[in-house]
Design a protein around this motif. Structure first.
Motif, PDB file in Angstrom:
ATOM      1  N   UNK A  53       0.845  -1.182   0.000  1.00  0.00           N
ATOM      2  CA  UNK A  53       0.000   0.000   0.000  1.00  0.00           C
ATOM      3  C   UNK A  53       0.885   1.237   0.000  1.00  0.00           C
ATOM      4  N   UNK A  54       0.469   2.327  -0.651  1.00  0.00           N
ATOM      5  CA  UNK A  54       1.327   3.517  -0.714  1.00  0.00           C
ATOM      6  C   UNK A  54       1.819   3.999   0.647  1.00  0.00           C
ATOM      7  N   UNK A  55       0.958   3.966   1.665  1.00  0.00           N
ATOM      8  CA  UNK A  55       1.363   4.461   2.980  1.00  0.00           C
ATOM      9  C   UNK A  55       2.362   3.543   3.679  1.00  0.00           C
ATOM     10  N   UNK A  56       2.479   2.282   3.223  1.00  0.00           N
ATOM     11  CA  UNK A  56       3.424   1.348   3.850  1.00  0.00           C
ATOM     12  C   UNK A  56       4.861   1.855   3.760  1.00  0.00           C
ATOM     13  N   UNK A  57       5.163   2.602   2.718  1.00  0.00           N
ATOM     14  CA  UNK A  57       6.529   3.076   2.515  1.00  0.00           C
ATOM     15  C   UNK A  57       6.954   4.089   3.582  1.00  0.00           C
ATOM     16  N   UNK A  63      11.534   1.821   4.387  1.00  0.00           N
ATOM     17  CA  UNK A  63      10.572   2.390   3.451  1.00  0.00           C
ATOM     18  C   UNK A  63      10.872   3.834   3.125  1.00  0.00           C
ATOM     19  N   UNK A  64      11.251   4.624   4.118  1.00  0.00           N
ATOM     20  CA  UNK A  64      11.564   6.034   3.888  1.00  0.00           C
ATOM     21  C   UNK A  64      12.814   6.192   3.032  1.00  0.00           C
ATOM     22  N   UNK A  65      13.800   5.328   3.236  1.00  0.00           N
ATOM     23  CA  UNK A  65      14.994   5.347   2.364  1.00  0.00           C
ATOM     24  C   UNK A  65      14.606   5.013   0.935  1.00  0.00           C
ATOM     25  N   UNK A  66      13.699   4.079   0.808  1.00  0.00           N
ATOM     26  CA  UNK A  66      13.249   3.674  -0.517  1.00  0.00           C
ATOM     27  C   UNK A  66      12.481   4.797  -1.210  1.00  0.00           C
ATOM     28  N   UNK A  67      11.677   5.538  -0.462  1.00  0.00           N
ATOM     29  CA  UNK A  67      10.954   6.674  -1.035  1.00  0.00           C
ATOM     30  C   UNK A  67      11.938   7.669  -1.664  1.00  0.00           C
ATOM     31  N   UNK A  68      13.048   7.923  -0.987  1.00  0.00           N
ATOM     32  CA  UNK A  68      14.064   8.832  -1.543  1.00  0.00           C
ATOM     33  C   UNK A  68      14.553   8.335  -2.901  1.00  0.00           C
ATOM     34  N   UNK A 101      -8.545  13.513  -0.394  1.00  0.00           N
ATOM     35  CA  UNK A 101      -8.463  14.896   0.074  1.00  0.00           C
ATOM     36  C   UNK A 101      -9.228  15.039   1.382  1.00  0.00           C
ATOM     37  N   UNK A 102      -9.027  16.171   2.063  1.00  0.00           N
ATOM     38  CA  UNK A 102      -9.749  16.419   3.300  1.00  0.00           C
ATOM     39  C   UNK A 102      -9.458  15.366   4.345  1.00  0.00           C
ATOM     40  N   UNK A 103     -10.500  14.821   4.953  1.00  0.00           N
ATOM     41  CA  UNK A 103     -10.324  13.800   5.994  1.00  0.00           C
ATOM     42  C   UNK A 103      -9.808  12.484   5.419  1.00  0.00           C
ATOM     43  N   UNK A 104      -9.873  12.320   4.101  1.00  0.00           N
ATOM     44  CA  UNK A 104      -9.419  11.081   3.459  1.00  0.00           C
ATOM     45  C   UNK A 104      -7.970  11.161   2.988  1.00  0.00           C
ATOM     46  N   UNK A 105      -7.287  12.274   3.243  1.00  0.00           N
ATOM     47  CA  UNK A 105      -5.924  12.420   2.749  1.00  0.00           C
ATOM     48  C   UNK A 105      -5.020  11.377   3.409  1.00  0.00           C
ATOM     49  N   UNK A 106      -4.117  10.812   2.635  1.00  0.00           N
ATOM     50  CA  UNK A 106      -3.221   9.770   3.120  1.00  0.00           C
ATOM     51  C   UNK A 106      -1.834  10.357   3.383  1.00  0.00           C
ATOM     52  N   UNK A 107      -1.026   9.598   4.079  1.00  0.00           N
ATOM     53  CA  UNK A 107       0.356  10.024   4.331  1.00  0.00           C
ATOM     54  C   UNK A 107       1.098  10.195   3.012  1.00  0.00           C
ATOM     55  N   UNK A 108       0.869   9.270   2.098  1.00  0.00           N
ATOM     56  CA  UNK A 108       1.528   9.329   0.794  1.00  0.00           C
ATOM     57  C   UNK A 108       1.200  10.634   0.078  1.00  0.00           C
ATOM     58  N   UNK A 109      -0.071  10.984   0.023  1.00  0.00           N
ATOM     59  CA  UNK A 109      -0.472  12.210  -0.675  1.00  0.00           C
ATOM     60  C   UNK A 109       0.111  13.450   0.012  1.00  0.00           C
ATOM     61  N   UNK A 110       0.072  13.471   1.333  1.00  0.00           N
ATOM     62  CA  UNK A 110       0.564  14.654   2.050  1.00  0.00           C
ATOM     63  C   UNK A 110       2.067  14.812   1.920  1.00  0.00           C
ATOM     64  N   UNK A 111       2.792  13.695   1.764  1.00  0.00           N
ATOM     65  CA  UNK A 111       4.245  13.759   1.621  1.00  0.00           C
ATOM     66  C   UNK A 111       4.662  14.088   0.193  1.00  0.00           C
ATOM     67  N   UNK A 295      -0.479  12.386  -9.051  1.00  0.00           N
ATOM     68  CA  UNK A 295      -0.862  12.382  -7.639  1.00  0.00           C
ATOM     69  C   UNK A 295       0.227  11.673  -6.862  1.00  0.00           C
ATOM     70  N   UNK A 296       0.070  11.576  -5.548  1.00  0.00           N
ATOM     71  CA  UNK A 296       1.133  11.050  -4.706  1.00  0.00           C
ATOM     72  C   UNK A 296       1.532   9.623  -5.013  1.00  0.00           C
ATOM     73  N   UNK A 297       0.582   8.773  -5.400  1.00  0.00           N
ATOM     74  CA  UNK A 297       0.917   7.370  -5.633  1.00  0.00           C
ATOM     75  C   UNK A 297       1.743   7.173  -6.895  1.00  0.00           C
TER      76      UNK A 297
END
Length: 334
Positions: A53-57, A63-68, A101-111, A295-297
């Protein structure tokens, strides 16, 4: 009494067997759906079948190193894509469109939204944010049990895109190609499809394509008689769950009959897909305006197990995990 017990036992065993079959059939149906979308026909026994899942990273150090790493890949391909579009003398816009968006925003999208916006600014590409448009919607704009736009949602997004088209209504690229260089199939769909398809959530819709393999009712004409507006992206632009006239591009074509609105989007496409698609097909559509949906994903969709399933080049470009990708996969699924 003993006979009654035996009968009850038999009935219980039959019920368990039927329940087991139903579960297996349901899983098989899901697998078949994803196999239909995959370029490489992944089987359940294949290695690396799972997709995080996108937020798993964003939950572990690995996972954070991999995002970079994935962000670096994304940036490299985006710079190359922008150079390609510049060479065609088309105008490029990035449209940031997500239902999260809004209350449905995910960590992936916000990052990842700030990352994509900053990347666009550095490359001098206009970044058009649709977040407020989607967040301030009135009524239901998404398909039930699914995150894609319904007819009303398509209209909502199309109205915003329509403003971009109006602002560039007189712009024309001066780059053309001889007829001998233009591919007969300009899209990534099969030509002349006309059938009802059903996505993973059991939402049937009618899919039709033209003779050029594009999800549109008309054709892209050459020599060019109208302004060509090209939309590239993933399933949000593709229009999963709605018929052709109800997709974002279908709505735009109705609003702008003096334009040719071209849709080359596909499920799970991201920047490397769009770069290869541009070089092979999209540039020959002679677009004047290019609207690239992001988008973030799009960042996490560059992960190797996602690419194995959905990359547009399929077996022509095999994906093997880097040591870091493999380490993350084992930490997540083993």
């Amino acid at each position: 009494m003993m006979g009654k017990l035996r009968l009850n036992t038999i009935l219980i065993l039959i019920s368990i067997f039927i329940f087991s079959c139903d579960r297996n059939n349901a899983k098989s149906g899901t697998d078949n759906f994803y196999d239909g979308l995959s370029s490489t026909k992944v089987r359940s026994t294949d290695e690396y079948r799972q997709v995080p899942e996108p937020d798993d990273f964003y939950k572990t150090r690995i996972g954070l190193r991999l995002v970079d790493t994935l962000e670096s890949r994304f940036a490299e391909d985006f710079v190359a894509f922008k150079k390609e579009v510049d060479a065609s003398h088309a105008k490029l816009y990035v449209c940031y469109i997500t239902p999260e968006v809004g209350s449905a925003v995910t960590r992936c999208e916000s990052e990842e939204k700030p990352f994509i916006k900053d990347l666009c600014e550095k490359q001098h590409v206009p970044f058009v944010d649709f977040t407020d448009v989607v967040a301030n919607r009135q009524g239901i704009t998404f398909m039930p049990v699914d995150g894609h736009f319904n007819q009303k949602g398509s209209m909502l997004v199309a109205n915003k895109i329509s403003e971009l088209i109006e602002n560039n209504k007189d712009y024309r690229s001066d780059v053309t190609y001889p007829a001998s260089m233009i591919p007969a199939v300009l899209g990534d769909e099969d030509p002349d499809i006309d059938k009802i398809v059903e996505d993973k959530k059991g939402l049937p819709y009618k899919l039709t394509t033209n003779k050029q393999g594009l999800r549109m009712d008309g054709v892209v004409e050459f020599p060019k008689k109208k302004q060509h507006v090209l939309l590239m992206g993933d399933s949000e632009i593709y229009g999963s769950g709605v018929d052709n006239p109800e997709t974002i591009t279908g709505v735009l074509q109705k609003k702008h009959p003096d334009k040719t609105i071209i849709n080359t989007s596909k499920w799970a496409y991201t920047i490397d897909d769009e770069l290869s698609q541009w070089k092979e097909k999209s540039k020959y559509q002679e677009p004047d305006v290019v609207l690239l949906e992001m988008n973030g994903v799009n960042i996490t969709n560059l992960y190797f197990s996602q690419k194995i399933r959905f990359h547009r080049l399929g077996d022509e470009k095999p994906f093997s995990p880097s040591p870091l990708e493999k380490k993350f996969y084992k930490s997540r699924f083993n």
